[in-house]
Design a protein around this motif. Structure first.
Motif, mmCIF file in Angstrom:
data_model
loop_
_atom_site.group_PDB
_atom_site.id
_atom_site.type_symbol
_atom_site.label_atom_id
_atom_site.label_comp_id
_atom_site.label_asym_id
_atom_site.label_seq_id
_atom_site.Cartn_x
_atom_site.Cartn_y
_atom_site.Cartn_z
ATOM 1 N N GLY A 65 58.812 78.821 14.707
ATOM 2 C CA GLY A 65 58.755 77.806 13.580
ATOM 3 C C GLY A 65 59.784 78.312 12.519
ATOM 4 O O GLY A 65 60.628 77.549 11.869
ATOM 5 N N ALA A 66 59.938 79.548 12.356
ATOM 6 C CA ALA A 66 60.901 80.177 11.269
ATOM 7 C C ALA A 66 62.257 79.676 11.826
ATOM 8 O O ALA A 66 63.345 79.092 11.191
ATOM 9 C CB ALA A 66 60.797 81.772 11.191
ATOM 10 N N VAL A 82 55.104 77.906 11.408
ATOM 11 C CA VAL A 82 54.531 79.227 10.979
ATOM 12 C C VAL A 82 53.301 79.199 10.364
ATOM 13 O O VAL A 82 52.587 80.231 10.762
ATOM 14 C CB VAL A 82 55.763 79.655 9.811
ATOM 15 C CG1 VAL A 82 55.110 80.694 9.089
ATOM 16 C CG2 VAL A 82 56.975 79.743 10.406
ATOM 17 N N ALA A 83 52.672 78.394 9.933
ATOM 18 C CA ALA A 83 51.472 78.335 9.159
ATOM 19 C C ALA A 83 50.348 78.330 10.166
ATOM 20 O O ALA A 83 49.192 79.044 10.198
ATOM 21 C CB ALA A 83 51.186 77.053 8.184
ATOM 22 N N VAL A 119 55.347 81.835 15.436
ATOM 23 C CA VAL A 119 55.814 82.101 14.151
ATOM 24 C C VAL A 119 57.262 82.106 14.051
ATOM 25 O O VAL A 119 57.989 81.360 13.270
ATOM 26 C CB VAL A 119 55.262 83.427 13.443
ATOM 27 C CG1 VAL A 119 55.700 83.846 12.034
ATOM 28 C CG2 VAL A 119 53.631 83.061 13.093
ATOM 29 N N GLY A 163 50.544 79.545 13.144
ATOM 30 C CA GLY A 163 50.841 80.768 14.173
ATOM 31 C C GLY A 163 49.917 81.805 13.240
ATOM 32 O O GLY A 163 49.402 82.529 13.578
ATOM 33 N N LEU A 164 50.269 81.851 11.999
ATOM 34 C CA LEU A 164 49.533 82.590 10.769
ATOM 35 C C LEU A 164 48.110 82.578 11.102
ATOM 36 O O LEU A 164 47.089 83.536 10.871
ATOM 37 C CB LEU A 164 50.115 82.740 9.680
ATOM 38 C CG LEU A 164 51.545 83.202 9.577
ATOM 39 C CD1 LEU A 164 52.094 82.882 8.065
ATOM 40 C CD2 LEU A 164 51.593 84.557 9.771
ATOM 41 N N GLY A 174 46.782 84.096 13.932
ATOM 42 C CA GLY A 174 46.868 85.444 13.847
ATOM 43 C C GLY A 174 45.653 85.947 12.935
ATOM 44 O O GLY A 174 44.962 86.921 13.366
ATOM 45 N N ALA A 226 50.894 83.500 19.101
ATOM 46 C CA ALA A 226 50.761 83.285 17.546
ATOM 47 C C ALA A 226 51.915 83.858 17.284
ATOM 48 O O ALA A 226 52.592 83.348 16.382
ATOM 49 C CB ALA A 226 49.408 84.027 16.941
ATOM 50 N N SER A 227 52.493 85.167 17.493
ATOM 51 C CA SER A 227 53.690 85.662 17.129
ATOM 52 C C SER A 227 55.052 84.788 17.434
ATOM 53 O O SER A 227 55.831 84.415 16.950
ATOM 54 C CB SER A 227 53.957 87.042 17.900
ATOM 55 O OG SER A 227 52.608 87.871 17.528
#
Lengths: 504, 157, 325
Positions: B55-56, B15-16, B52, B18-19, B22, B48-49
């Motif tokens: 990852g979530a 997630v990190a 995320v 990806g963010l 982004g 990237a989305s």
């Protein structure tokens, strides 16, 4: 058929001269050595040797350069198996099972499997090249941007099967690889992406070597240092160097399938041999009778991909020789070598320089024999390499990695990247994410995006372009089926588990 | 119910990352464009989305998983400390010092990643590795770099 | 071949004894020729041919070093920052004159950060179309383009590449706003052209002569003032009534600014020697690549060329509005 035999006989007459045999040997020897060393790839070596071949007979110099190329493919798998540092992408697949075999004391068997697989594939591919050059080349001519896009989608779907852990993590690693592959200058507008203001990172594809060495080599070193800070020598547990009869029997079918895949994918521009070895691994893993061994040193996972890789390396000469279209950077370099020697690659090479064309093909087979003769006796020596204490091996690997990365691009930023990728790679490997899918994502990122953009630009934004063209539609359909096949057992297993829990 | 901390950590890392990507698309004002006419930011934003989301999903699955995590393995601090900075050092000095010294220093320092290192053997290893690299990369491969770089020029005049 | 290998080793060995470079002893160690493009491409081919012949004249090895990326500017940057002793030189093409406009943040100045050695070659370009296009003459071509302007495409090898410049020039001269499709290098573009997916491309003869001769692409015009003997049926811009459609991809050789004039003169001598070498010329001829005229093989001619071409391309690139940020 008689014509083919006649052509091949002529070819062997050319390749069989003392000079040409000598240079073929020099080529494969050099190739094996540079393939084993991380860093100096066939690209760099061929580029360096090229000017030296000027002025000598073009056939001789091409035979030698080709020897370097497939010798390097071969050597790359040696370092992948022994120290988990693949020399190039396709060897990354070999590293998955090969290194596990080495850790279980079966390094010799793994190396032998790779050697035998490569040799069989090389032999069959030589015949395939001779027999099928014109039709194969014609097939490759039906491939344009939409087809490449579809092919890469298929490759990525297959990569999910590469992981031995959770498919979800494998998928995430592929996406991460694709994202890292976005770093650098974008081709459509020339905009820099994710370079943090450093123009030195413009050529993102050059990050490949640091990525491989970081995620595989350095991460593995850190992992080994987790324990007491020493690694027991692997040889202590070496059982037998040569494959047993049972091993050999298990290798036959994977080698043949791998050869078929490699011969087909090899002629396709855009990482054909790489896709072939990934595909071979996925298929073997799917249909094996020993699924419990995959991830822990399954011999099929070494023999199949190695065969695919070697077959692909040979058939990738076809589009270059017959169409004048290089399917990979190395082939572009080979084409440059031909041009330097005054030969224009293209449809007329076969007619105008039959000696060169058939001589080169015949030399591939001779080179393959040399590789086997050269490498089978060396296996004992390689395996003994594993007895080198870790306190010597680690400094050597780290130093080679730094020099090798610098030697390829002359760019200190790519050496800096080693530090980053080593740390991130170690973190992810420690958390049970496997690096091979990431690597495939990275390699395909650029072509995937640019082929998508190109296709949509030509179709003026209409996505139907992928379905209207029969080959791309077919490839996408196969990808869809493959996706279902990959996910089905996962879903089924889940269900099973749920049931068990309910009953219990 | 045991949580799988490993999977939660993996999920959070994805997630990190990806963010981060982004954010960089936004920071560098990459043109996203439309599906019909994709800009240089289009594909990265999608990727990237997806990262995320994946990852979530991994993190959530880890939080409700019934598989116990593996035993904790020691972090190889010594190895990380002695090896990780070496490529940076090498990259910074290779063009100034030439081939010999950076290779030697890297090989010498890397020897200390292992606890059983002895000074003499580290020295010998480093010397051997340096000699080998010089022969392979300099003499044979013809890497266009001097053995001792321009930072040594003051000794020459 | 073995002799060359030994010569290379011997040349490498001389580094051990290298002292400070002086003009009297130049050259006393291997020279690095930076090629700022991918190995195996047209510039690399020119570089490798040239370096071999120059090595023979200079008595030391001239080694090609690939430093590619960012339209060749990374390699040029490296040479601009190298020690001005003549041991690091740059082979670059028309990009030297277009990148100042294409890259507003360029880290060097093509005119003040380099010492020119001389012009090397000029390669004409050719406008080619896919094999199954229903047009063979120039009139049919323009009519076809005009009628199908919302469907046709023109491939190029990437922003700032010679093929991109040629496409921009063609669009400007004909007033036809053709959608361009970027590839990475002309080999990739040639694939899609031969697969009948993209319609047109303008590329250097280095890579088009072979497919034109074999008939796998159709040629509509060359960008040189006279017809080429390798492809004698292809008309010139003047013949088709578009006289402005003339450009060639020229290559030049540079050293970093501040290189002693005697050293530059020595390198120039080696360049001139290489451009009379029979093998170099024979290979050039295969691809309709011309060595620069003798009077242009000078530092002054190269300097004038860069200065005038910067001004030539600036308005074109600005009109197309394609910059690299």
């Amino acid at each position: 058929m008689t014509e083919l035999l006649g052509n091949l006989a002529d070819g062997f007459a050319v390749a069989g001269t003392l000079t040409n045999i000598l240079y073929a040997f020099l080529g494969v020897l050099l190739g094996t050595v540079i393939g084993v060393l991380p860093g100096v790839g066939p690209m760099a070596t061929i580029a360096i040797l090229m000017p030296m071949t000027l002025g000598s007979d073009p056939t001789t110099s091409l035979i030698m350069l080709a020897g370097v190329y497939y010798g390097a493919q071969y050597g790359g798998s040696t370092s992948a198996i022994l120290i988990n540092v693949p020399g190039e992408v396709s060897s990354a697949v070999t590293a998955i099972e090969g290194y596990q075999m080495a850790r279980r004391g079966r390094a010799g068997t793994a190396l032998a499997a790779a050697a035998i697989g490569s040799f069989v594939a090389g032999t069959i591919a030589t015949i395939a090249v001779a027999l099928l050059s014109p039709p194969l080349a014609a097939m490759a001519r039906n491939f344009a941007s939409p087809e490449y896009f579809a092919l890469m989608v298929l490759g990525l779907v297959m990569a999910i099967a590469l992981a031995n852990g959770a498919p979800l993590k494998a998928l995430a690693m592929i996406v991460l690889g694709l994202l890292i592959g976005m770093v650098g200058q974008e081709t459509q507008t020339g905009r820099m992406r994710f370079t943090m203001g450093f123009n030195e990172l413009a050529d993102g594809s050059a990050l490949f070597l640091p990525l491989v060495i970081g995620f595989f080599g350095l991460a593995e070193i850190y992992r080994n240092l987790e324990g007491t800070g020493t690694r027991e020598a692997l040889l202590k547990r070496v059982s037998n160097i040569w494959p047993s009869r049972a091993d050999l029997r298990r290798m036959v079918a994977p080698i043949l399938r791998g050869t078929g895949l490699g011969s087909m994918f090899g002629i396709l521009p855009g990482n054909g041999p790489v896709l072939a070895s990934f595909a071979s691994y996925s298929i073997e893993k799917r249909i094996t009778k020993h699924p419990e061994e995959f991830g822990h040193g399954a011999i099929e996972g070494v023999a199949g991909p190695e065969a695919a890789n070697n077959a692909g390396a040979q058939t990738s000469f076809v589009p270059m020789l017959t169409l004048g279209i290089p399917p990979s950077p190395v082939m572009a370099l080979m084409m440059g070598a031909m041009i330097l020697n005054g030969i224009i690659p293209g449809p007329r090479v076969i007619e105008e320089n039959p000696g060169l064309f058939w001589g080169l093909i015949a030399s591939m087979w001779i080179g393959n024999i040399m590789l086997v003769i050269l490498n089978l006796p060396l296996i004992g020596l390689w395996v003994r390499l594993l007895t080198i204490p870790y306190r010597v091996l680690v400094p050597a690997i780290v130093a080679f990695s730094c020099v090798g990365v610098y030697a390829v691009s002359s760019n200190p930023f790519h050496v800096f990247a080693l530090t980053l990728f080593g740390l991130v790679g170690y973190l992810l490997v420690r958390l049970r994410c496997e690096p091979a899918p990431l690597l495939l994502g990275f390699v395909l990122a650029g072509p995937l995006e640019s082929n998508l953009i190109r296709s949509l630009r030509v179709s003026r934004g209409d996505p139907m372009v992928f379905l209207e063209r029969p080959i791309s539609a077919g490839l996408l359909a196969v990808a869809l089926v493959a996706l279902i096949v990959v996910l089905l057992p996962f879903v089924a297993k889940k269900r099973e588990k749920v049931f068990q829990e309910e009953e219990g | 119910m045991t949580r799988n901390r490993q999977d939660i950590a993996v999920g959070v890392i994805f997630v990190a990352i990806g963010l981060l990507f982004g954010f960089d698309v936004w920071r560098t004002e990459l043109d996203v464009g439309t599906p019909l006419r994709m800009g240089p930011g289009f594909f990265p934003v999608i990727l990237a989305s997806v990262l995320v989301v994946l990852g979530a999903a991994i993190a959530i699955r880890g939080a409700i998983a019934r598989i116990p995590p593996e035993a904790f393995r020691a972090i190889p601090w010594r190895g990380l400390l002695f090896i990780a900075p070496l490529p940076v050092f090498f990259g910074l000095t290779i063009e100034g010092l030439g081939l010999v010294l950076p290779i030697f220093v890297v090989a010498f320092a890397a020897s200390f990643a292992s606890r059983e290192v002895r000074l003499v053997s580290a020295f010998a290893t480093a010397a051997g590795v340096t000699a080998f690299c010089v022969v392979v990369f300099h003499t044979l491969a013809g890497l266009p770099l001097p053995l001792f770089g321009p930072w040594f020029d003051f000794l020459r005049s | 071949m073995m002799k060359r290998l030994l010569a290379a080793l011997a040349a490498a060995a001389t580094i051990f004894t290298a002292g400070a470079a002086t003009a009297q002893t130049f050259p006393d160690r291997p020279i690095t020729m930076v090629v700022p493009f991918r190995a195996g491409g047209p510039t690399d081919t020119v570089g490798r041919l040239l370096s071999q012949a120059m090595s023979r004249n200079l008595g030391v090895q001239v080694q090609v070093q690939i430093v590619d990326g960012a339209g060749g500017t990374l390699g040029a940057q490296r040479v601009a920052e190298a020690a001005p002793d003549g041991y690091t030189i740059l082979l670059y093409h028309v990009g030297m004159a277009t990148t100042p406009t294409l890259y507003p943040n360029l880290g060097y100045d093509p005119l003040t950060d380099f010492a020119e050695i001389g012009l090397v070659t000029n390669v004409p370009m050719t406008l080619v179309g896919r094999q199954r296009l229903p047009v063979s003459t120039w009139e049919q071509l323009i009519a076809y383009m005009t009628n199908n302007i919302d469907r046709i495409t023109m491939a190029h090898a990437g922003i700032g590449s010679a093929s991109h410049l040629c496409a921009m020039l063609f669009s400007q001269l004909t007033g036809l706003d053709i959608v361009t499709v970027p590839f990475v290098g002309t080999a990739e573009a040639m694939l899609d052209l031969q697969a009948d997916f993209v319609d047109f491309m303008c590329d250097q003869t280095t890579s088009t002569v072979a497919p034109i001769q074999s008939g796998s692409v159709i040629a509509y015009a060359v960008t040189s003032p006279v017809r080429l003997q390798q492809i004698p049926d292809v008309p010139t811009p003047a013949e088709v009534g578009l006289p402005g459609f003339q450009l060639d991809v020229w290559h030049g050789l540079w050293a970093p600014a501040g290189t002693p004039p005697e050293v530059v003169a020595r390198l120039n001598e080696a360049l001139r020697f290489a451009l009379t070498d029979q093998q170099v010329l024979r290979t050039f001829a295969l691809f309709a690549t011309n060595p620069s005229p003798i009077e242009d093989q000078t530092p002054e001619a190269l300097r004038a060329k860069v200065a005038s071409e910067i001004e030539l391309w600036r308005p074109l690139i600005e009109a197309a509005g394609e910059f690299v940020r």
